[in-house]
Write a protein that holds these residues in place. Sequence first.
Motif, PDB file in Angstrom:
ATOM      1  N   GLU A 179      26.604  88.043  52.103  1.00  0.00           N
ATOM      2  CA  GLU A 179      27.654  87.039  51.906  1.00  0.00           C
ATOM      3  C   GLU A 179      27.091  85.782  51.247  1.00  0.00           C
ATOM      4  O   GLU A 179      27.697  85.241  50.315  1.00  0.00           O
ATOM      5  CB  GLU A 179      28.316  86.683  53.231  1.00  0.00           C
ATOM      6  N   LEU A 180      25.945  85.305  51.710  1.00  0.00           N
ATOM      7  CA  LEU A 180      25.343  84.104  51.123  1.00  0.00           C
ATOM      8  C   LEU A 180      24.975  84.325  49.655  1.00  0.00           C
ATOM      9  O   LEU A 180      25.194  83.447  48.812  1.00  0.00           O
ATOM     10  CB  LEU A 180      24.118  83.682  51.925  1.00  0.00           C
ATOM     11  N   ALA A 181      24.432  85.508  49.348  1.00  0.00           N
ATOM     12  CA  ALA A 181      24.091  85.817  47.959  1.00  0.00           C
ATOM     13  C   ALA A 181      25.351  85.844  47.095  1.00  0.00           C
ATOM     14  O   ALA A 181      25.373  85.299  45.990  1.00  0.00           O
ATOM     15  CB  ALA A 181      23.352  87.150  47.881  1.00  0.00           C
ATOM     16  N   LEU A 182      26.400  86.448  47.605  1.00  0.00           N
ATOM     17  CA  LEU A 182      27.664  86.510  46.863  1.00  0.00           C
ATOM     18  C   LEU A 182      28.229  85.113  46.632  1.00  0.00           C
ATOM     19  O   LEU A 182      28.645  84.782  45.514  1.00  0.00           O
ATOM     20  CB  LEU A 182      28.672  87.366  47.608  1.00  0.00           C
ATOM     21  N   GLN A 183      28.231  84.281  47.652  1.00  0.00           N
ATOM     22  CA  GLN A 183      28.758  82.922  47.502  1.00  0.00           C
ATOM     23  C   GLN A 183      27.955  82.139  46.454  1.00  0.00           C
ATOM     24  O   GLN A 183      28.520  81.420  45.638  1.00  0.00           O
ATOM     25  CB  GLN A 183      28.765  82.184  48.850  1.00  0.00           C
ATOM     26  N   TYR A 184      26.633  82.298  46.478  1.00  0.00           N
ATOM     27  CA  TYR A 184      25.793  81.643  45.470  1.00  0.00           C
ATOM     28  C   TYR A 184      26.152  82.150  44.070  1.00  0.00           C
ATOM     29  O   TYR A 184      26.323  81.366  43.127  1.00  0.00           O
ATOM     30  CB  TYR A 184      24.307  81.900  45.753  1.00  0.00           C
ATOM     31  N   ASN A 185      26.256  83.469  43.925  1.00  0.00           N
ATOM     32  CA  ASN A 185      26.564  84.053  42.616  1.00  0.00           C
ATOM     33  C   ASN A 185      27.920  83.599  42.095  1.00  0.00           C
ATOM     34  O   ASN A 185      28.082  83.367  40.895  1.00  0.00           O
ATOM     35  CB  ASN A 185      26.505  85.579  42.693  1.00  0.00           C
ATOM     36  N   LEU A 186      28.893  83.451  42.987  1.00  0.00           N
ATOM     37  CA  LEU A 186      30.212  82.969  42.562  1.00  0.00           C
ATOM     38  C   LEU A 186      30.168  81.489  42.175  1.00  0.00           C
ATOM     39  O   LEU A 186      30.872  81.075  41.248  1.00  0.00           O
ATOM     40  CB  LEU A 186      31.259  83.221  43.644  1.00  0.00           C
ATOM     41  N   ARG A 187      29.352  80.693  42.859  1.00  0.00           N
ATOM     42  CA  ARG A 187      29.183  79.293  42.432  1.00  0.00           C
ATOM     43  C   ARG A 187      28.620  79.240  41.014  1.00  0.00           C
ATOM     44  O   ARG A 187      29.057  78.445  40.185  1.00  0.00           O
ATOM     45  CB  ARG A 187      28.253  78.538  43.396  1.00  0.00           C
ATOM     46  N   ARG A 188      27.634  80.102  40.732  1.00  0.00           N
ATOM     47  CA  ARG A 188      27.057  80.147  39.388  1.00  0.00           C
ATOM     48  C   ARG A 188      28.095  80.620  38.368  1.00  0.00           C
ATOM     49  O   ARG A 188      28.149  80.109  37.255  1.00  0.00           O
ATOM     50  CB  ARG A 188      25.823  81.066  39.354  1.00  0.00           C
ATOM     51  N   LEU A 189      28.922  81.601  38.743  1.00  0.00           N
ATOM     52  CA  LEU A 189      29.981  82.073  37.849  1.00  0.00           C
ATOM     53  C   LEU A 189      30.954  80.943  37.547  1.00  0.00           C
ATOM     54  O   LEU A 189      31.335  80.737  36.390  1.00  0.00           O
ATOM     55  CB  LEU A 189      30.718  83.257  38.480  1.00  0.00           C
ATOM     56  N   ARG A 190      31.358  80.191  38.576  1.00  0.00           N
ATOM     57  CA  ARG A 190      32.276  79.063  38.361  1.00  0.00           C
ATOM     58  C   ARG A 190      31.656  78.002  37.452  1.00  0.00           C
ATOM     59  O   ARG A 190      32.352  77.310  36.720  1.00  0.00           O
ATOM     60  CB  ARG A 190      32.691  78.434  39.694  1.00  0.00           C
ATOM     61  N   ALA A 191      30.325  77.903  37.474  1.00  0.00           N
ATOM     62  CA  ALA A 191      29.624  76.939  36.625  1.00  0.00           C
ATOM     63  C   ALA A 191      29.398  77.486  35.209  1.00  0.00           C
ATOM     64  O   ALA A 191      28.833  76.789  34.369  1.00  0.00           O
ATOM     65  CB  ALA A 191      28.288  76.566  37.261  1.00  0.00           C
ATOM     66  N   GLY A 192      29.820  78.747  34.969  1.00  0.00           N
ATOM     67  CA  GLY A 192      29.716  79.305  33.632  1.00  0.00           C
ATOM     68  C   GLY A 192      28.580  80.286  33.423  1.00  0.00           C
ATOM     69  O   GLY A 192      28.328  80.712  32.296  1.00  0.00           O
ATOM     70  N   ASP A 193      27.886  80.659  34.482  1.00  0.00           N
ATOM     71  CA  ASP A 193      26.734  81.559  34.366  1.00  0.00           C
ATOM     72  C   ASP A 193      26.984  82.860  35.126  1.00  0.00           C
ATOM     73  O   ASP A 193      26.819  82.902  36.351  1.00  0.00           O
ATOM     74  CB  ASP A 193      25.488  80.857  34.910  1.00  0.00           C
ATOM     75  N   PRO A 194      27.340  83.943  34.440  1.00  0.00           N
ATOM     76  CA  PRO A 194      27.590  85.206  35.129  1.00  0.00           C
ATOM     77  C   PRO A 194      26.322  86.003  35.455  1.00  0.00           C
ATOM     78  O   PRO A 194      26.381  86.990  36.179  1.00  0.00           O
ATOM     79  CB  PRO A 194      28.459  85.982  34.131  1.00  0.00           C
ATOM     80  N   GLU A 195      25.173  85.588  34.955  1.00  0.00           N
ATOM     81  CA  GLU A 195      23.949  86.388  35.107  1.00  0.00           C
ATOM     82  C   GLU A 195      23.530  86.634  36.563  1.00  0.00           C
ATOM     83  O   GLU A 195      23.141  87.755  36.891  1.00  0.00           O
ATOM     84  CB  GLU A 195      22.804  85.800  34.297  1.00  0.00           C
TER      85      GLU A 195
ATOM     86  N   ARG B  76      32.261  87.412  30.624  1.00  0.00           N
ATOM     87  CA  ARG B  76      32.141  86.325  29.647  1.00  0.00           C
ATOM     88  C   ARG B  76      33.528  85.786  29.301  1.00  0.00           C
ATOM     89  O   ARG B  76      33.725  84.583  29.202  1.00  0.00           O
ATOM     90  CB  ARG B  76      31.408  86.840  28.401  1.00  0.00           C
ATOM     91  N   GLN B  77      34.537  86.670  29.144  1.00  0.00           N
ATOM     92  CA  GLN B  77      35.906  86.210  28.897  1.00  0.00           C
ATOM     93  C   GLN B  77      36.410  85.389  30.083  1.00  0.00           C
ATOM     94  O   GLN B  77      37.062  84.367  29.913  1.00  0.00           O
ATOM     95  CB  GLN B  77      36.837  87.402  28.669  1.00  0.00           C
ATOM     96  N   PHE B  78      36.120  85.848  31.278  1.00  0.00           N
ATOM     97  CA  PHE B  78      36.506  85.172  32.517  1.00  0.00           C
ATOM     98  C   PHE B  78      35.970  83.735  32.508  1.00  0.00           C
ATOM     99  O   PHE B  78      36.695  82.775  32.757  1.00  0.00           O
ATOM    100  CB  PHE B  78      35.911  85.972  33.688  1.00  0.00           C
ATOM    101  N   VAL B  79      34.684  83.614  32.177  1.00  0.00           N
ATOM    102  CA  VAL B  79      34.020  82.301  32.145  1.00  0.00           C
ATOM    103  C   VAL B  79      34.540  81.453  30.988  1.00  0.00           C
ATOM    104  O   VAL B  79      34.789  80.261  31.146  1.00  0.00           O
ATOM    105  CB  VAL B  79      32.484  82.494  32.035  1.00  0.00           C
ATOM    106  N   ASP B  80      34.706  82.065  29.823  1.00  0.00           N
ATOM    107  CA  ASP B  80      35.096  81.311  28.629  1.00  0.00           C
ATOM    108  C   ASP B  80      36.443  80.606  28.776  1.00  0.00           C
ATOM    109  O   ASP B  80      36.629  79.525  28.219  1.00  0.00           O
ATOM    110  CB  ASP B  80      35.114  82.213  27.391  1.00  0.00           C
TER     111      ASP B  80
END
Length: 159
Positions: free
Chosen positions: A27-43, A78-82
């Motif tokens: 859960e913590l890893a997922l929450q971190y990854n989603l924060r990065r996605l919201r900031a524009g980084d899907p990696e 990438r479309q999601f972020v863009d």
Amino acid sequence: MSRLPRAAAWAAAASGAAALAYPRVLELALQYNLRRLRAGDPEPLLRFDAQDVRFRFPGTSSWACELTSKEELRGWLRQFVDIGLQLHADEVVVKGPPWNTTVCIRCSDHLTTPDGTRVYENRAVIWGRIAWGLLREYEVYEDTERSLALDAWLATRSG
């Protein structure tokens, strides 16, 4: 008590503690990854995907797809972020051992214009399967009428 049973008891206790920690770590890893996605980084999110990950987004909107690789998913994200979609996990449920883990995420997503107007809002459930730390497959279930409305709004912006 001999040393062997005591060692076995400690090993069992450690194994039990790890089993209890596993869902929280995911859960913590997922929450971190989603924060990065919201900031524009899907990696960071993509690092958890298997090379042959299967991703399904049912429906008839422009988002609908059935992808079979990490590279295809990278383009979709990438479309999601863009366009600036913001995805938040409200609740994460993790079940099963590391070699056969089911994850279910209740989430919400939205799109807000630079002037602060909320033009899209939706709720979704994401169901997935993880094996040894890699997401093997997942599917998104959301209100597809709202996805179509987002498509319509996006069409007014690009045309």
